[in-house]
Scaffold this motif. Sequence first.
Motif, PDB file in Angstrom:
ATOM      1  N   ALA A 291      -4.893  -3.254  -9.213  1.00 23.42           N
ATOM      2  CA  ALA A 291      -5.087  -1.880  -8.741  1.00 23.42           C
ATOM      3  C   ALA A 291      -6.349  -1.272  -9.344  1.00 23.42           C
ATOM      4  CB  ALA A 291      -3.862  -1.034  -9.085  1.00 23.42           C
TER       5      ALA A 291
ATOM      6  N   LEU B   6       4.990   3.908  -5.828  1.00 24.34           N
ATOM      7  CA  LEU B   6       3.866   3.084  -6.268  1.00 24.34           C
ATOM      8  C   LEU B   6       3.770   2.997  -7.789  1.00 24.34           C
ATOM      9  CD1 LEU B   6       1.235   1.506  -5.556  1.00 24.34           C
ATOM     10  CD2 LEU B   6       0.051   3.680  -5.781  1.00 24.34           C
TER      11      LEU B   6
ATOM     12  N   SER C 215      -8.138   0.375  -1.704  1.00 27.92           N
ATOM     13  CA  SER C 215      -9.337   0.796  -2.445  1.00 27.92           C
ATOM     14  C   SER C 215     -10.585   0.092  -1.927  1.00 27.92           C
ATOM     15  CB  SER C 215      -9.173   0.517  -3.940  1.00 27.92           C
ATOM     16  OG  SER C 215      -8.123   1.272  -4.479  1.00 27.92           O
TER      17      SER C 215
ATOM     18  N   PHE D 140      -6.270   6.987  -3.435  1.00 23.71           N
ATOM     19  CA  PHE D 140      -5.167   6.634  -4.338  1.00 23.71           C
ATOM     20  C   PHE D 140      -4.050   7.658  -4.223  1.00 23.71           C
ATOM     21  CE2 PHE D 140      -3.088   7.687  -8.333  1.00 23.71           C
ATOM     22  CZ  PHE D 140      -2.353   6.526  -8.527  1.00 23.71           C
TER      23      PHE D 140
ATOM     24  N   VAL E  46      -2.078   7.302  -0.995  1.00 27.51           N
ATOM     25  CA  VAL E  46      -1.169   6.147  -1.037  1.00 27.51           C
ATOM     26  C   VAL E  46       0.051   6.495  -1.879  1.00 27.51           C
ATOM     27  CG1 VAL E  46      -0.874   3.781  -1.898  1.00 27.51           C
ATOM     28  CG2 VAL E  46      -2.926   4.398  -0.612  1.00 27.51           C
ATOM     29  N   ARG E  47      -0.160   7.094  -3.018  1.00 34.12           N
ATOM     30  CA  ARG E  47       0.939   7.395  -3.948  1.00 34.12           C
ATOM     31  C   ARG E  47       1.872   8.472  -3.403  1.00 34.12           C
ATOM     32  NH1 ARG E  47       1.985  10.518  -8.735  1.00 34.12           N
ATOM     33  NH2 ARG E  47       0.078  11.701  -8.460  1.00 34.12           N
TER      34      ARG E  47
ATOM     35  N   LEU F 272      -2.596  -1.665  -3.192  1.00 33.39           N
ATOM     36  CA  LEU F 272      -3.490  -0.605  -3.654  1.00 33.39           C
ATOM     37  C   LEU F 272      -4.928  -1.112  -3.762  1.00 33.39           C
ATOM     38  CD1 LEU F 272      -3.850   2.297  -4.533  1.00 33.39           C
ATOM     39  CD2 LEU F 272      -3.145   1.631  -6.838  1.00 33.39           C
TER      40      LEU F 272
END
Length: 137
Positions: A54, A105, A124, A94, A97-98, A120
Amino acid sequence: MSDLHGFGGNALAFVVAFVVAGLFTVVFKLIYQWVTPYNEAKLIREGNVAAALALGGALVGYVLPLASALSNTVSLVEFCAWAALAGVIQIAAFTLVRVVAMKDLSARIEKGEIAAGLYLMSISLAVGLLNAACMTA
Protein backbone atom coordinates in the motif's frame (compact mmCIF):
# COMPACT_ATOMS: atom_id res chain seq x y z
CA MET A 1 34.38 25.62 -23.53
CA SER A 2 30.76 26.55 -24.25
CA ASP A 3 29.74 22.90 -23.98
CA LEU A 4 31.20 22.76 -20.48
CA HIS A 5 29.33 25.93 -19.53
CA GLY A 6 26.07 24.49 -20.90
CA PHE A 7 26.64 21.26 -19.03
CA GLY A 8 27.20 23.18 -15.80
CA GLY A 9 23.89 24.97 -16.16
CA ASN A 10 22.09 21.75 -17.03
CA ALA A 11 23.73 19.93 -14.15
CA LEU A 12 22.63 22.63 -11.73
CA ALA A 13 19.07 22.46 -13.09
CA PHE A 14 19.17 18.67 -12.65
CA VAL A 15 20.34 18.93 -9.04
CA VAL A 16 17.71 21.54 -8.17
CA ALA A 17 14.93 19.51 -9.81
CA PHE A 18 16.08 16.27 -8.19
CA VAL A 19 16.36 17.80 -4.73
CA VAL A 20 13.01 19.58 -4.94
CA ALA A 21 11.28 16.44 -6.26
CA GLY A 22 12.95 14.41 -3.51
CA LEU A 23 11.78 16.85 -0.85
CA PHE A 24 8.23 16.76 -2.19
CA THR A 25 8.35 12.96 -2.12
CA VAL A 26 9.51 12.88 1.50
CA VAL A 27 6.85 15.43 2.51
CA PHE A 28 4.19 13.43 0.65
CA LYS A 29 5.27 10.23 2.41
CA LEU A 30 5.09 11.90 5.82
CA ILE A 31 1.66 13.42 5.14
CA TYR A 32 0.36 10.16 3.66
CA GLN A 33 1.54 8.22 6.72
CA TRP A 34 -0.05 10.85 8.97
CA VAL A 35 -3.38 10.54 7.10
CA THR A 36 -3.53 6.75 7.21
CA PRO A 37 -5.08 5.38 10.40
CA TYR A 38 -2.43 2.69 10.76
CA ASN A 39 1.30 2.94 11.38
CA GLU A 40 2.98 1.80 8.13
CA ALA A 41 6.51 2.02 9.51
CA LYS A 42 5.67 -0.26 12.43
CA LEU A 43 3.67 -2.67 10.29
CA ILE A 44 6.40 -2.89 7.65
CA ARG A 45 9.07 -3.47 10.32
CA GLU A 46 6.90 -6.35 11.57
CA GLY A 47 6.85 -7.84 8.07
CA ASN A 48 3.36 -6.74 7.01
CA VAL A 49 3.42 -7.13 3.22
CA ALA A 50 0.01 -5.49 2.77
CA ALA A 51 1.26 -2.28 4.40
CA ALA A 52 4.42 -2.32 2.28
CA LEU A 53 2.40 -2.79 -0.93
CA ALA A 54 0.00 0.00 0.00
CA LEU A 55 2.72 2.48 0.93
CA GLY A 56 4.94 1.53 -2.00
CA GLY A 57 2.02 1.94 -4.39
CA ALA A 58 1.19 5.36 -2.97
CA LEU A 59 4.80 6.48 -3.35
CA VAL A 60 5.14 5.27 -6.93
CA GLY A 61 1.66 6.62 -7.70
CA TYR A 62 2.84 9.99 -6.42
CA VAL A 63 6.22 9.99 -8.16
CA LEU A 64 4.75 9.16 -11.59
CA PRO A 65 3.06 12.57 -11.92
CA LEU A 66 6.17 14.24 -10.50
CA ALA A 67 8.19 12.73 -13.34
CA SER A 68 5.62 13.95 -15.83
CA ALA A 69 5.61 17.41 -14.29
CA LEU A 70 9.40 17.56 -14.41
CA SER A 71 9.26 16.73 -18.11
CA ASN A 72 6.50 19.16 -18.99
CA THR A 73 6.83 22.24 -16.80
CA VAL A 74 8.92 25.26 -17.57
CA SER A 75 9.42 26.68 -14.10
CA LEU A 76 10.09 25.50 -10.58
CA VAL A 77 6.95 27.26 -9.34
CA GLU A 78 4.81 25.43 -11.89
CA PHE A 79 6.43 22.12 -10.91
CA CYS A 80 5.72 22.80 -7.24
CA ALA A 81 2.05 23.49 -8.01
CA TRP A 82 1.73 20.20 -9.94
CA ALA A 83 3.59 18.31 -7.19
CA ALA A 84 1.23 19.65 -4.53
CA LEU A 85 -1.82 18.80 -6.64
CA ALA A 86 -0.51 15.27 -7.24
CA GLY A 87 -0.22 14.75 -3.48
CA VAL A 88 -3.74 16.00 -2.84
CA ILE A 89 -5.13 13.72 -5.55
CA GLN A 90 -3.24 10.68 -4.23
CA ILE A 91 -4.46 11.26 -0.67
CA ALA A 92 -8.00 11.88 -1.90
CA ALA A 93 -7.88 8.54 -3.74
CA PHE A 94 -6.78 6.76 -0.55
CA THR A 95 -9.54 8.46 1.42
CA LEU A 96 -12.16 7.52 -1.19
CA VAL A 97 -11.08 3.88 -1.13
CA ARG A 98 -11.13 3.80 2.67
CA VAL A 99 -14.46 5.60 3.08
CA VAL A 100 -16.42 4.34 0.05
CA ALA A 101 -14.97 1.28 -1.68
CA MET A 102 -13.47 -0.71 1.21
CA LYS A 103 -14.62 0.51 4.60
CA ASP A 104 -12.62 -2.17 6.43
CA LEU A 105 -9.40 -1.30 4.56
CA SER A 106 -7.47 -0.18 7.64
CA ALA A 107 -8.25 -3.33 9.60
CA ARG A 108 -7.40 -5.51 6.61
CA ILE A 109 -4.05 -3.74 6.09
CA GLU A 110 -3.25 -4.07 9.80
CA LYS A 111 -4.05 -7.81 9.60
CA GLY A 112 -1.65 -8.10 6.69
CA GLU A 113 -4.23 -9.09 4.07
CA ILE A 114 -2.21 -8.93 0.87
CA ALA A 115 -5.35 -8.59 -1.27
CA ALA A 116 -6.20 -5.29 0.45
CA GLY A 117 -2.65 -3.99 0.09
CA LEU A 118 -2.51 -5.00 -3.55
CA TYR A 119 -5.89 -3.40 -4.25
CA LEU A 120 -4.80 -0.13 -2.65
CA MET A 121 -1.49 -0.26 -4.49
CA SER A 122 -3.32 -0.78 -7.80
CA ILE A 123 -5.63 2.17 -7.16
CA SER A 124 -2.65 4.37 -6.23
CA LEU A 125 -0.75 3.40 -9.38
CA ALA A 126 -3.81 3.89 -11.60
CA VAL A 127 -4.46 7.32 -10.11
CA GLY A 128 -0.79 8.23 -10.51
CA LEU A 129 -0.74 7.17 -14.16
CA LEU A 130 -3.89 9.13 -14.96
CA ASN A 131 -2.58 12.11 -13.05
CA ALA A 132 0.71 11.98 -14.95
CA ALA A 133 -1.05 11.70 -18.31
CA CYS A 134 -3.29 14.66 -17.53
CA MET A 135 -0.24 16.78 -16.76
CA THR A 136 0.99 16.36 -20.32
CA ALA A 137 -2.20 17.75 -21.86
